[in-house]
Motif scaffolding. Structure first.
Motif, short mmCIF file in Angstrom:
data_model
loop_
_atom_site.label_atom_id
_atom_site.label_comp_id
_atom_site.label_asym_id
_atom_site.label_seq_id
_atom_site.Cartn_x
_atom_site.Cartn_y
_atom_site.Cartn_z
N ASP A 165 5.45 -2.44 0.33
CA ASP A 165 5.14 -0.88 0.23
C ASP A 165 4.15 -1.14 -0.71
N GLY A 166 3.31 -2.26 -1.17
CA GLY A 166 2.34 -1.87 -2.03
C GLY A 166 1.03 -2.72 -2.07
N PHE A 167 1.23 -3.83 -3.02
CA PHE A 167 0.06 -5.19 -2.88
C PHE A 167 -0.62 -5.45 -1.31
N LEU A 168 0.37 -5.70 0.03
CA LEU A 168 0.59 -6.93 0.71
C LEU A 168 0.66 -5.54 1.51
N LYS A 169 0.55 -4.08 1.64
CA LYS A 169 0.77 -3.56 2.95
C LYS A 169 -0.05 -3.45 3.79
N ASP A 170 0.41 -3.77 4.95
CA ASP A 170 -0.35 -3.57 5.72
C ASP A 170 -0.96 -2.12 6.27
N PRO A 171 -2.24 -1.67 5.78
CA PRO A 171 -3.18 -0.42 6.57
C PRO A 171 -2.87 0.40 8.02
N MET A 172 -2.50 -0.59 9.02
CA MET A 172 -2.95 -0.32 10.36
C MET A 172 -1.38 -0.16 10.50
N ALA A 173 -0.17 -0.25 10.14
CA ALA A 173 1.15 -0.17 9.93
C ALA A 173 1.54 0.97 10.99
N PHE A 174 0.59 2.81 10.32
CA PHE A 174 1.03 3.52 10.00
C PHE A 174 2.36 4.46 9.04
N GLY A 175 2.47 3.47 8.44
CA GLY A 175 2.89 3.75 7.01
C GLY A 175 4.99 2.98 8.13
N TRP A 176 4.70 1.92 8.19
CA TRP A 176 5.94 1.73 8.48
C TRP A 176 5.16 0.25 7.54
#
Length: 349
Positions: A165-176
Motif C-alpha cells: 500500500d506504500g513503497f512497493l505499490k504498483d502504480p498500474m494496478a488502478f488502486g488494487w
C-alpha cells in the motif's frame, strides 16, 4: 489396560501409518459428503477427476503442490530437531515481498540466468531472518517459539500489506493493493506450455532429495535428529545444540521463504495479501502426514494439493461445499497424530 512404549517400531507399521490415517480421514469425509446429500463414491470420483483427469487438472495440482512441498520440508526439518516452526506462512510472505522489491528496484536490468538465482537466494534469506528471531529469543530468554513464530505470521503479513500500500505499490494496478511485479527476466520458465506449471517443481523435488541426504548421510543430520530426540543427551554427547538449532532454523526458514519466492516468480509475478491460501499452515499437515520424512513430504503435498484442486471441481459439479477439502486435510492430521501415537506405544493388559 496401560500404554507401553515400543522398543522397536516395525518398518511396515511406519509405512502403513500415513496410509491408514488418510483412509480414516477419507472415510470420515465421506460421511460428511453423505450428510450434504451427495453420493459418496461419485463425489470421490469427481475429486480424482478434478485433480488428475485432464492436462489442466494435473498441471494445476502439481502447481499447487510446489509451495506445499517447500513449506512441508520447512516444517519437517524444524520439527525433527524439536524446533516448533509455526511461522512458515509469515516466512513465505516475507520471501515473496523481498523478491518483488529486489527484482523491481535492484536487479531489474540483469539477465534471467543471473537474476533468478539471486532472487531465490534473497527470498530464502528473508525467511531465514524471520525464523532466527524467535530462535534467538528461545536460546537467550527461553521464550516458547510456538508463540513467537505464530504471532510473527501476523506481523509479517501486516508488514507486507504496508509495503504494497506504500513503497512497493504498483502504480498500474488502478488502486488494487498489490506490489510492483517482478521483471519478465525473473519469471521461472514453464515446464508445460499453456499451463501454470513451472520449474519450481523441479527445484522442490531436488530440495526434497537434498534434505533427505543431509538428514540421513551427514554429521549435521545426525546432530539435528539427536537434538530432537533428547536435547540433554545430545549436549552430553558433545552436540553443539545452539549452533545446530541455528543451522536448522536457517534451512527451515529458507525453505519457507523460498516457497514465497517461487510462488511469485512462477505463478503470480506480484504480491498481494492473498498470495498464500494457507500454504504455511498446510505445510505442517504435510510434514506430519509424511511422518517428517523429506521424501514422504512430496507425496503428502501431492495428496493435499489433489484434495484442494479436486474438491473445487467436485463443489462446482455436485453443489457440495469445497470446504470438504479443508476438513479432510484437518482430519488427516488428527488421524496421523493418533496413528503416530500407536506406532510409539502399544496397549498392554
Amino acid at each position: 489396560m496401560r500404554f507401553e512404549r515400543r522398543d522397536h517400531r516395525p518398518l511396515a507399521l511406519v509405512i502403513a501409518t500415513p496410509l491408514i490415517a488418510v483412509a480414516v480421514a477419507l472415510g470420515l469425509a465421506g460421511g460428511l459428503i453423505a450428510l450434504a446429500g451427495a453420493p459418496v463414491l461419485e463425489a470421490f470420483g469427481k475429486i480424482v477427476t478434478g485433480a488428475f483427469g485432464s492436462r489442466l487438472a494435473l498441471t494445476e495440482t502439481l502447481t499447487r503442490a510446489i509451495p506445499l512441498t517447500l513449506t512441508g520440508l520447512a516444517a519437517a526439518v524444524a520439527f525433527r530437531a524439536r524446533l516448533w516452526n509455526i511461522g512458515a506462512e509469515g516466512q513465505l510472505y516475507l520471501g515473496a515481498i523481498t523478491v518483488a522489491g529486489v527484482s523491481a528496484h535492484l536487479l531489474g536490468g540483469l539477465p534471467a540466468v543471473v537474476q533468478i538465482p539471486l532472487l531465490l537466494i534473497c527470498g530464502a534469506a528473508a525467511g531465514m531472518v524471520l525464523l532466527l528471531i524467535p530462535l534467538w529469543l528461545r536460546l537467550r530468554f527461553q521464550v516458547d517459539e510456538v508463540v513467537t513464530t505464530l504471532l510473527l505470521n501476523f506481523v509479517a503479513i501486516l508488514f507486507v500489506s504496508m509495503l504494497i500500500d506504500g513503497f512497493l505499490k504498483d502504480p498500474m494496478a488502478f488502486g488494487w493493493p498489490q506490489s510492483v511485479p517482478v521483471t519478465s527476466e525473473a519469471m521461472l520458465p514453464k515446464l508445460v506450455a499453456r499451463s501454470r506449471l513451472h520449474w519450481g517443481l523441479v527445484l522442490a523435488l531436488v530440495l526434497a532429495v537434498a534434505v533427505h541426504l543431509v538428514q540421513s548421510r551427514t554429521r549435521f543430520g545426525l546432530q539435528s535428529r539427536a537434538a530432537g530426540l533428547n536435547p540433554a543427551g545430545a549436549v552430553f554427547a558433545g552436540v553443539p545444540l545452539g549452533r545446530t538449532l541455528v543451522l536448522v532454523a536457517m534451512i527451515s526458514g529458507g525453505l519457507a521463504g523460498l516457497a514465497g519466492a517461487v510462488e511469485v516468480m512462477g505463478v503470480m509475478s506480484y504480491v498481494t495479501t492473498e498470495l498464500s491460501s494457507g500454504y504455511g499452515y498446510s505445510g505442517i499437515v504435510v510434514a506430519m502426514l509424511a511422518n517428517l520424512h523429506p521424501l514422504g513430504v512430496v507425496l503428502a503435498a501431492l495428496f493435499t494439493a489433489a484434495m484442494f484442486v479436486g474438491a473445487d471441481a467436485m463443489g462446482r459439479s455436485m453443489n457440495v461445499p469445497s470446504y470438504i477439502a479443508d476438513v479432510t486435510v484437518a482430519l488427516s492430521l488428527l488421524s496421523m497424530l493418533v496413528a503416530i501415537f500407536f506406532t510409539q506405544y502399544r496397549i498392554r493388559r
